[in-house]
Enzyme design. Sequence first.
Site, short mmCIF file in Angstrom:
data_model
loop_
_atom_site.label_atom_id
_atom_site.label_comp_id
_atom_site.label_asym_id
_atom_site.label_seq_id
_atom_site.Cartn_x
_atom_site.Cartn_y
_atom_site.Cartn_z
N ASN A 238 0.84 -1.20 0.00
CA ASN A 238 0.00 0.00 0.00
C ASN A 238 0.88 1.25 0.00
O ASN A 238 2.10 1.15 0.02
CB ASN A 238 -0.96 -0.02 1.20
CG ASN A 238 -0.18 -0.11 2.50
OD1 ASN A 238 0.57 0.79 2.84
ND2 ASN A 238 -0.35 -1.22 3.22
N ASP B 175 -3.59 -10.20 13.09
CA ASP B 175 -3.70 -8.80 13.51
C ASP B 175 -2.64 -8.56 14.60
O ASP B 175 -2.75 -9.06 15.72
CB ASP B 175 -5.11 -8.52 14.05
CG ASP B 175 -5.33 -7.03 14.25
OD1 ASP B 175 -4.49 -6.38 14.90
OD2 ASP B 175 -6.33 -6.50 13.73
N PHE C 137 -3.93 2.76 15.48
CA PHE C 137 -4.33 3.82 14.56
C PHE C 137 -5.54 3.34 13.78
O PHE C 137 -5.68 2.14 13.52
CB PHE C 137 -3.19 4.16 13.58
CG PHE C 137 -2.30 5.26 14.08
CD1 PHE C 137 -1.38 5.01 15.07
CD2 PHE C 137 -2.42 6.55 13.58
CE1 PHE C 137 -0.57 6.02 15.57
CE2 PHE C 137 -1.62 7.58 14.06
CZ PHE C 137 -0.69 7.31 15.06
O1 C5P Z 1 -8.31 -3.03 11.49
P1 C5P Z 1 -7.48 -1.94 10.93
O2 C5P Z 1 -6.45 -2.41 9.93
O3 C5P Z 1 -8.22 -0.76 10.41
O4 C5P Z 1 -6.70 -1.38 12.22
C1 C5P Z 1 -5.69 -0.47 12.12
C2 C5P Z 1 -4.75 -0.63 13.28
O5 C5P Z 1 -4.44 -2.00 13.47
C3 C5P Z 1 -3.43 0.03 13.06
O6 C5P Z 1 -2.95 0.42 14.32
C4 C5P Z 1 -2.58 -1.09 12.45
O7 C5P Z 1 -1.20 -0.86 12.67
C5 C5P Z 1 -3.08 -2.29 13.20
N1 C5P Z 1 -3.04 -3.56 12.44
C6 C5P Z 1 -2.18 -4.56 12.82
N2 C5P Z 1 -2.20 -5.76 12.16
C7 C5P Z 1 -3.05 -5.97 11.15
C8 C5P Z 1 -3.93 -4.97 10.75
C9 C5P Z 1 -3.91 -3.77 11.42
O8 C5P Z 1 -1.39 -4.36 13.74
N3 C5P Z 1 -3.03 -7.14 10.54
#
Ligand code: C5P
Length: 408
Positions: free
Chosen positions: A215, A311, A328
């Site tokens: 991205n 996640d 975030f």
């Molecule tokens: O669920 P979403 O991607 O919108 O959440 C964003 C937050 O979750 C950010 O802080 C991002 O760094 C973290 N994130 C993560 N691992 C993922 C997806 C998101 O740590 N696989």
Amino acid sequence: MSKNTSNNQTSKNILLAIGGGIAAYKSADLIRRLKERGFDVRVVMSQSAKEFITPLTLQALSGYPVASDLLDTAAEAAMGHIELAKWADLVVVAPATANLIARINAGMADELITTTCLATEAPVVICPAMNRQMYRSQVTQENLSNLLKRDIIIWGPGSGSQACGDIGPGRMLEPTDIADRTLQFFAPKLLTGQSLLLTAGPTREAIDPVRYISNHSSGKMGFAIAKAAADMGAKVTLVSGPVNLTTPAGVNRVDVQSTQDMLDAVMANVEEHNIFIGCAAVADYRVAEIADEKIKKSSTDMQLALVRNPDILATVASHTPRPFTIGFAAETQDVEHYAKDKLVRKKLDMIAANDVSSPELGFNADSNALKVIWGDGQQDLPATDKQTLAKQLLTLIAKQLANKQDGK
Ligand code: C5P
């Protein structure tokens, strides 16, 4: 002569390096101002500085012999240049002439001041003092920006009337100002004693040996937070996806590519940190099976099977021991609603939400605005540069962390 080991914040050793400029007369007063604030001050001076002020004056004010020769048997017997470099908790070069700045930048070791700057492990502060045209010249500006990149600290110059009759930037800061900044430099900072682990940048999910899914995240916000946290006294480990940014001073950086790499690096470090910020734009999906060879185009369509990535943020938030965990939320609509949902769902202590629908803010931009939400409160941090925003966010985090530790 050993290093001062007292806990008294101001009983630190300052090595004042005086270059050969007219502002050298102010350095005598600077010794007084530093001593007034409790610092132990020793002086080294260049040969040309002696044309402006006598070593005897500086010796009387500092209470120590003044060194000016790199290879002076008497001075080396009292305290050699390496010993002086080790003695210092901070080296302050004031005045730093254009010549001295150029020579420090070039890493010269043919006289005492430049050699001491090379030999010391202590932070080095440069207080430029020169004619405004010399200060503005491209080469001086390049030298200063190189020094900044190498973590040398630059205070000033001030602006105003100059000894040569010109008016403009190039005046050495006033002794009281330099002494106050020195005091501030050693003052305990808001995040002293805290350790921050954070993720930044994008992740890359390989499709085959030459292609990947990723991205537009630049990593700028995460790097700004890492820098601000280190400046505020925290120990910082930054786990970064592929970005084109230099590592901020004092930050321990771990480079990763994929989400799984990022998770592994985070989990290997999480227990040594008491704050975690998930700032990375992590790829939500990865390719189910990475091809060993470059995929050939054989038909007009092709399908890639994707699987969900772990996640990282939620994994950290449910780990024991658990750091104070901040996420975030980059959203294009209904920012507050989605952020609050994420705060609860991922069991976070705090979430920083930003609207990424505007090209001037957020993703890949130099500015951002955040809505910061925690259990029983929230605060808007209006649009500003990411460095300022990072400081504001960390200040909020420090406050909430202190409340949590106090059981409020
Ligand atoms: O669920 P979403 O991607 O919108 O959440 C964003 C937050 O979750 C950010 O802080 C991002 O760094 C973290 N994130 C993560 N691992 C993922 C997806 C998101 O740590 N696989």
